[in-house]
Design an enzyme around this catalytic site. Structure first.
Site, PDB file in Angstrom:
ATOM      1  N   GLU A 120      -1.338  -2.839  -3.844  1.00 26.18           N
ATOM      2  CA  GLU A 120      -2.301  -3.653  -4.597  1.00 26.18           C
ATOM      3  C   GLU A 120      -1.905  -3.764  -6.066  1.00 26.18           C
ATOM      4  O   GLU A 120      -1.438  -2.793  -6.662  1.00 26.18           O
ATOM      5  CB  GLU A 120      -3.702  -3.011  -4.514  1.00 26.18           C
ATOM      6  CG  GLU A 120      -4.311  -3.086  -3.132  1.00 26.18           C
ATOM      7  CD  GLU A 120      -5.738  -2.527  -3.094  1.00 26.18           C
ATOM      8  OE1 GLU A 120      -6.351  -2.328  -4.158  1.00 26.18           O
ATOM      9  OE2 GLU A 120      -6.218  -2.301  -1.985  1.00 26.18           O
ATOM     10  N   GLU A 188      -7.071 -11.752  -1.740  1.00 17.52           N
ATOM     11  CA  GLU A 188      -8.423 -11.350  -1.309  1.00 17.52           C
ATOM     12  C   GLU A 188      -9.480 -11.892  -2.262  1.00 17.52           C
ATOM     13  O   GLU A 188      -9.381 -11.723  -3.489  1.00 17.52           O
ATOM     14  CB  GLU A 188      -8.499  -9.810  -1.238  1.00 17.52           C
ATOM     15  CG  GLU A 188      -9.857  -9.328  -0.757  1.00 17.52           C
ATOM     16  CD  GLU A 188      -9.875  -7.856  -0.333  1.00 17.52           C
ATOM     17  OE1 GLU A 188      -8.809  -7.209  -0.321  1.00 17.52           O
ATOM     18  OE2 GLU A 188     -10.968  -7.370  -0.021  1.00 17.52           O
TER      19      GLU A 188
HETATM   20  O1  KIV Z   1      -7.409  -2.266   3.628  1.00 15.77           O
HETATM   21  C1  KIV Z   1      -7.544  -3.393   4.103  1.00 15.77           C
HETATM   22  O2  KIV Z   1      -8.092  -3.596   5.185  1.00 15.77           O
HETATM   23  C2  KIV Z   1      -7.041  -4.517   3.318  1.00 15.77           C
HETATM   24  C3  KIV Z   1      -7.481  -5.882   3.737  1.00 15.77           C
HETATM   25  C4  KIV Z   1      -8.844  -6.101   3.264  1.00 15.77           C
HETATM   26  C5  KIV Z   1      -6.527  -6.911   3.299  1.00 15.77           C
HETATM   27  O3  KIV Z   1      -6.365  -4.326   2.360  1.00 15.77           O
END
Ligand code: KIV
Length: 285
Positions: A120, A188
């Site tokens: 991320e 997202e």
């Molecule tokens: O952890 C997860 O499920 C994610 C999705 C929301 C993309 O990162």
């Protein structure tokens, strides 16, 4: 289908799918059986998301998830999957400290069965980590827009990139992540217009979650899709089944049948041979 005929989806396959206009399907899965069914249903990619913190472990956010937990669930998923590309989330603090730690932690997830890791954020530091991982032979999926590991600095579940200026900025970051070697980008909670602009300006595919229909693929959390999640389902998720009720109904029927001595019945019971049974009859005389 025999094992030999199943071809694994790779990061290159995802890029080819974008080029040919074929939408990419992605779902999360965290355990062996669910991953097996998701794979057999033909999903292109399985994300062992750190959302497992909520869905599997009952935490209230993803920040609490550890590397050890990610490795256990990644191993379980990898044992159930033959075709889908497996992406494992790098959990909070596993890639923010140093290049060495990032490489070690990503390596652990790859050794646990992941075909790629997801990271991320889009700061200069993160871009350097993406570059280092790619150079070490580890495929990386980037993640922009709402990034749940930043919940404490973002302050809530808010849509990101809500203006033209923010969209251009996010698009520039996305391009830097692509240049650093990212093989795909999760977007997202981004407006449809922003996600469209970002997708059209990248060679690598975008996978949207709450980012509209113009992304190159879509990802959802399996618990939202099958109705297993215990919390609120977000606006962008669509529920296709109600497993929660199916589980509760089956369990309460079972409990009632045990209480009333209906279960186990003859068909679920082992019996002695007639000859052995006769010996009991003799003793009981
Ligand atoms: O952890 C997860 O499920 C994610 C999705 C929301 C993309 O990162």
């Amino acid at each position: 289908m025999s094992n030999e005929t199943i071809k694994r989806i790779t990061s290159k396959s995802l890029i080819r799918m974008k080029e040919s206009g074929e939408k990419i399907t992605m779902l999360t899965a965290y355990d062996f059986a669910t991953a097996k069914y998701v794979d057999e249903a033909g999903i292109d990619s399985i994300l062992v998301g750190d959302s497992l913190g909520m869905t599997m472990l009952g935490y209230d956010d993803t920040v609490k998830v550890t590397m050890e937990e990610m490795a256990v669930f990644t191993k379980a998923v990898s044992r159930g999957v033959k075709r889908a590309m497996i992406i494992a989330d790098m959990p909070f603090l596993s890639f923010q400290i140093s290049k060495e730690q990032t490489l070690m932690n990503a390596g652990k997830l790859v050794q646990s069965g992941a075909n790629a890791v997801k990271i991320e954020g889009g700061s200069d530091f993160i871009i350097e980590q993406v570059n280092a991982l790619t150079e070490a032979g580890i495929s990386v999926v980037a993640h922009l827009g709402f990034t749940p590991q930043f919940i404490n600095t973002i302050g809530g579940y808010y849509v990101q990139g809500k203006s033209y200026e923010n969209t251009i900025k996010m698009s520039e970051t996305a391009k830097k992540l692509e240049k650093a070697g990212a093989c795909a980008l999760v977007l997202e909670m981004v407006s449809e217009e922003s996600a469209k602009y970002i997708s059209e300006n990248l060679t690598i595919p975008t996978i949207g979650i709450g980012a509209g229909k113009y992304c190159d693929g879509q990802v959802l959390v399996i618990d939202d899709v099958i109705g297993r999640f215990w919390g609120n389902i977000p606006k962008f998720a669509k529920q296709y089944a109600n497993i929660k009720d199916i589980i509760k109904n089956a369990v309460s029927q079972y409990a009632q049948e045990v209480k009333k001595s209906i279960f186990p019945s003859a068909e679920h019971t082992f019996k002695l041979s007639t000859e052995e049974k006769k010996k009991f009859d003799y003793i009981n005389k």
